[in-house]
Design a protein around this motif. Structure first.
Motif, PDB file in Angstrom:
ATOM      1  N   ARG A   8       0.822  -1.215   0.000  1.00  0.00           N
ATOM      2  CA  ARG A   8       0.000   0.000   0.000  1.00  0.00           C
ATOM      3  C   ARG A   8       0.855   1.264   0.000  1.00  0.00           C
ATOM      4  NH1 ARG A   8      -5.732  -0.832   3.121  1.00  0.00           N
ATOM      5  NH2 ARG A   8      -6.569  -2.253   1.547  1.00  0.00           N
TER       6      ARG A   8
ATOM      7  N   ASP B 254      -1.843  -6.438  -6.695  1.00  0.00           N
ATOM      8  CA  ASP B 254      -2.368  -5.783  -5.488  1.00  0.00           C
ATOM      9  C   ASP B 254      -1.947  -4.305  -5.425  1.00  0.00           C
ATOM     10  OD1 ASP B 254       0.212  -6.753  -5.095  1.00  0.00           O
ATOM     11  OD2 ASP B 254      -0.163  -7.510  -3.077  1.00  0.00           O
TER      12      ASP B 254
ATOM     13  N   ASP C 177      -4.246  -2.582  -8.057  1.00  0.00           N
ATOM     14  CA  ASP C 177      -5.612  -2.435  -7.553  1.00  0.00           C
ATOM     15  C   ASP C 177      -5.732  -1.256  -6.585  1.00  0.00           C
ATOM     16  OD1 ASP C 177      -6.321  -4.671  -9.044  1.00  0.00           O
ATOM     17  OD2 ASP C 177      -6.265  -6.042  -7.324  1.00  0.00           O
TER      18      ASP C 177
END
Length: 138
Positions: A4, A41, A44
């Motif tokens: 992230r 990931d 996304d």
């Protein structure tokens, strides 16, 4: 770098590029990923952030404006403005992310990309937004 964190880093660069070039954000994302493929990931989350900020840009900018004293949003440095936008999007719309994480990640982006005063400025604005907007909405 964590998934992230990496996605936020890329999202900041893409939002900055979008604002400077005025090119459609989806095209900027597509071109970036073509030239710099990322794990799914990361793709996304960065897509969620970038498209979420763009879709809610007026709401987010209005929110920032209400908490910035004696500044027009257009006068805030491009980098700081986009860091604030990402963090506000997370604070208001992504309830699965702890607010302190969003704020700390924004401060780290400000340290990495902003000027010497950016981390303190970003922290001050986000702290106000969190205390007034987020705590009151619970």
């Amino acid at each position: 770098m964590r998934v992230r964190s990496k996605a936020r880093d890329i999202a900041l660069c893409l939002l900055y590029q979008t604002e400077i070039t005025k090119v459609d954000v989806r095209q900027i994302i597509k071109t970036y990923l073509k030239n710099s493929p990322q794990k799914q990931d990361i793709v996304d989350f960065l897509t969620l952030l970038v498209e979420g900020v763009i879709e809610r840009l007026n709401e987010i900018d209005t929110l920032v404006k209400t908490h910035v004293k004696n500044w027009e949003i257009e006068r805030i440095a491009y980098i700081d403005r986009n860091i604030l936008r990402i963090a506000c999007f997370e604070l208001i719309y992504l309830k699965d992310i702890p607010p302190k994480v969003s704020i700390n990640e924004a401060i780290e982006l400000a340290k990495r990309y902003g000027d010497v005063d950016s981390p303190r400025f970003v922290n001050g604005i986000l702290d106000k937004i969190y205390k007034i907007e987020c705590k009151n909405s619970k």
